[in-house]
Design a protein around this motif. Structure first.
Motif, short mmCIF file in Angstrom:
data_model
loop_
_atom_site.label_atom_id
_atom_site.label_comp_id
_atom_site.label_asym_id
_atom_site.label_seq_id
_atom_site.Cartn_x
_atom_site.Cartn_y
_atom_site.Cartn_z
N PHE A 230 24.86 45.43 121.20
CA PHE A 230 25.93 46.35 120.72
C PHE A 230 25.33 47.72 120.37
O PHE A 230 25.76 48.76 120.88
N SER B 247 37.96 56.77 124.12
CA SER B 247 37.94 55.40 124.68
C SER B 247 39.06 55.21 125.70
O SER B 247 38.86 54.61 126.76
N LYS C 209 42.01 51.49 107.52
CA LYS C 209 41.75 50.10 107.93
C LYS C 209 42.43 49.20 106.90
O LYS C 209 42.14 49.30 105.71
N MET D 266 37.37 59.01 113.89
CA MET D 266 37.94 57.73 114.35
C MET D 266 38.99 57.95 115.43
O MET D 266 39.00 57.31 116.47
N LEU E 98 46.55 49.41 112.92
CA LEU E 98 46.53 50.87 112.75
C LEU E 98 47.94 51.45 112.72
O LEU E 98 48.19 52.51 112.13
N LEU F 286 37.30 53.60 104.58
CA LEU F 286 38.54 53.59 105.38
C LEU F 286 39.54 52.60 104.80
O LEU F 286 40.75 52.79 104.90
N SER G 147 34.53 53.46 123.05
CA SER G 147 34.36 52.02 122.89
C SER G 147 33.27 51.44 123.78
O SER G 147 33.21 51.73 124.98
N SER H 253 28.86 47.66 108.33
CA SER H 253 29.83 48.69 108.72
C SER H 253 29.84 49.80 107.68
O SER H 253 30.44 49.66 106.61
N ALA I 116 42.53 45.37 121.74
CA ALA I 116 43.11 46.65 121.31
C ALA I 116 44.42 46.40 120.55
O ALA I 116 44.69 47.04 119.53
N GLU J 59 50.57 48.57 125.35
CA GLU J 59 49.43 47.66 125.40
C GLU J 59 49.91 46.23 125.66
O GLU J 59 49.26 45.43 126.32
N1 3HC Z 1 32.32 50.98 120.36
C1 3HC Z 1 31.60 52.10 120.07
N2 3HC Z 1 31.21 52.43 118.80
C2 3HC Z 1 31.57 51.59 117.82
C3 3HC Z 1 32.33 50.41 118.04
C4 3HC Z 1 32.70 50.14 119.39
N3 3HC Z 1 33.43 49.05 119.69
N4 3HC Z 1 32.53 49.79 116.85
C5 3HC Z 1 31.91 50.55 115.92
N5 3HC Z 1 31.34 51.61 116.52
C6 3HC Z 1 30.55 52.66 115.84
C7 3HC Z 1 31.41 53.45 114.89
O1 3HC Z 1 32.03 54.54 115.57
C8 3HC Z 1 30.37 53.89 113.86
O2 3HC Z 1 29.62 54.98 114.39
P1 3HC Z 1 29.92 56.49 113.90
O3 3HC Z 1 29.97 56.44 112.39
O4 3HC Z 1 28.77 57.28 114.44
O5 3HC Z 1 31.25 56.86 114.51
C9 3HC Z 1 29.41 52.71 113.82
O6 3HC Z 1 29.58 52.00 115.05
C10 3HC Z 1 29.63 51.80 112.62
O7 3HC Z 1 30.85 51.11 112.81
P2 3HC Z 1 31.95 51.05 111.65
O8 3HC Z 1 32.54 49.69 111.65
O9 3HC Z 1 31.38 51.57 110.36
O10 3HC Z 1 32.96 52.13 112.23
P3 3HC Z 1 34.54 52.18 112.01
O11 3HC Z 1 34.87 51.87 110.59
O12 3HC Z 1 34.99 53.43 112.61
O13 3HC Z 1 35.11 50.92 112.87
C11 3HC Z 1 36.29 50.67 114.95
C12 3HC Z 1 34.93 50.90 114.27
C13 3HC Z 1 36.79 49.26 114.58
C14 3HC Z 1 36.15 50.84 116.46
C15 3HC Z 1 37.27 51.71 114.38
O14 3HC Z 1 36.71 53.00 114.58
C16 3HC Z 1 38.64 51.68 115.04
O15 3HC Z 1 39.44 50.82 114.74
N6 3HC Z 1 38.91 52.66 115.91
C17 3HC Z 1 40.24 52.80 116.51
C18 3HC Z 1 40.44 51.84 117.64
C19 3HC Z 1 39.56 52.19 118.82
O16 3HC Z 1 38.83 53.13 118.84
N7 3HC Z 1 39.63 51.35 119.85
C20 3HC Z 1 38.81 51.57 121.03
C21 3HC Z 1 39.33 50.76 122.13
S1 3HC Z 1 40.61 51.65 122.91
C22 3HC Z 1 41.09 50.60 124.08
O17 3HC Z 1 40.70 49.49 124.10
C23 3HC Z 1 42.06 51.13 125.05
C24 3HC Z 1 42.83 50.03 125.66
O18 3HC Z 1 44.07 50.57 126.04
C25 3HC Z 1 42.13 49.55 126.91
#
Ligand code: 3HC
Length: 316
Positions: free
Chosen positions: A268, A45, A218, A38, A140, A212, A109, A206, A133, A159
């Motif tokens: 998606f 991302s 989460k 994660m 988080l 989590l 992402s 999910s 975010a 942010e």
């Molecule tokens: N993009 C890509 N993959 C994604 C996704 C997304 N938006 N949402 C879910 N997935 C993937 C997951 O990674 C998982 O695949 P994996 O098991 O192979 O890794 C699968 O889809 C199933 O999704 P889940 O809901 O079960 O996965 P999570 O419990 O990990 O939830 C999440 C997904 C909400 C993105 C969580 O991982 C999270 O909160 N991550 C931290 C926040 C993050 O990564 N944010 C990215 C944006 S950063 C950003 O915006 C920067 C800003 O400054 C511009």
């Protein structure tokens, strides 16, 4: 030595009692694996997210907008470094994480696989993507893994600046010439739905959420955070007379929430499996930057080796 069951029970009891888990604490392998997944995907991302925005630095319409965009892109790089450092506390090397990104093994992402076609898109990223975010990251910041929650506290402050400057940029276009208004609305039409997908699949699709949430990484579900984002952003769009591109959007007086239409989850899953509009381009550019930067890594490693040798000979 406790047997594994007792260790697992003691670990969960700490989390249920509201304790933070720190890197040196005992943790189940699966906890370590999930957090590395994660946090590293979050870091990827941030770094990949610099590309769509960087695309407009040389074309910003004024020095003020250029300076804001430069500051924002620089912040995103810093967010990536914080998060790689947080992931490394779990015993994995940053080089391995970056290799996972460059070979397509790791995700980043979905939102960053879309092109930034007009200047309005830069505002949309700040307003919508950073807005999403913030909703996710303020949650988080309260998670129970110490390094992740602490990294989020500083990242959220930055942010907020990103989100405000993005909304101000879009508001300026929305009250500008008819062409500027059209550019802002056309951009919103392209970014709205991929932004809703950022929160992840629906809760019942999910695979990672339940675990989590048990570990208090989460604290809200994907759908809860998505709803919070929709409620806040619909009001902001209305305030600048832009129309959310969702004919099914309606306000539910009973719940007090804005209900949105169906999300195209096929899009998606297609995008996160590598088949989005810009996936190949993003990884190509990241690979190129990584190769071009090899000399910096080699120089830093040579310098660190020299320092270690000097310290060792001084210690005699
Ligand atoms: N993009 C890509 N993959 C994604 C996704 C997304 N938006 N949402 C879910 N997935 C993937 C997951 O990674 C998982 O695949 P994996 O098991 O192979 O890794 C699968 O889809 C199933 O999704 P889940 O809901 O079960 O996965 P999570 O419990 O990990 O939830 C999440 C997904 C909400 C993105 C969580 O991982 C999270 O909160 N991550 C931290 C926040 C993050 O990564 N944010 C990215 C944006 S950063 C950003 O915006 C920067 C800003 O400054 C511009």
């Amino acid at each position: 030595m406790h047997d594994e069951t007792q260790q697992l029970e003691a670990f969960q009891a700490r989390i249920d009692a509201g304790e933070k888990i720190e890197p040196k604490d005992w943790m189940p392998d699966n906890y370590r694996r999930q957090l590395i997944r994660m946090i590293s995907q979050h870091a990827h991302s941030e770094v990949v997210g610099m590309l769509p925005e960087g695309n407009w630095i040389t074309r910003a319409p004024s020095l003020r907008r250029k300076m804001i965009l430069l500051a924002k892109v620089q912040d995103e790089a810093g967010h990536g470094l914080y998060l790689y450092s947080a992931a490394e506390t779990l015993g994995i090397d940053r080089a391995e994480l970056i290799e996972q990104l460059l070979t397509g093994k790791a995700k980043y992402s979905n939102i960053f696989n879309y092109p930034t076609l007009t200047w309005a898109d830069i505002g949309m990223i700040g307003w919508l993507v950073d807005g999403a975010a913030i909703v996710n990251q303020t949650m988080l910041a309260k998670c129970h893994f110490g390094p992740y929650s602490r990294a989020m506290i500083r990242i959220c402050k930055e942010e907020n600046f990103h989100n405000k400057q993005g909304y101000e940029l879009v508001a300026t276009l929305a009250r500008g010439t008819p062409q500027q208004r059209r550019m802002a609305q056309e951009s919103l039409n392209r970014w709205w739905w991929p932004t809703l997908m950022m929160f992840g699949p629906p809760d019942d699709q999910s695979p990672n959420s339940a675990q989590l949430m048990r570990w208090k990484i989460k604290l809200q579900s994907n759908d809860e955070l998505r709803q919070r984002f929709v409620d806040r952003t619909v009001a902001e769009a209305k305030a600048i007379d832009l129309e959310i591109p969702d004919p099914d959007l309606r306000f539910n007086e009973q719940t007090g929430h804005w209900e949105h239409g169906p999300i195209d989850w096929d899009e998606f899953w297609r995008v996160i499996r590598g088949d989005g509009p810009y996936n190949h381009e993003r990884i190509r550019v990241r690979r190129e930057a990584h190769e071009r930067g090899a000399w910096v890594r080699e120089a830093a490693e040579a310098y660190a080796l020299k320092r270690r040798e000097k310290a060792a000979s001084a210690a005699g």
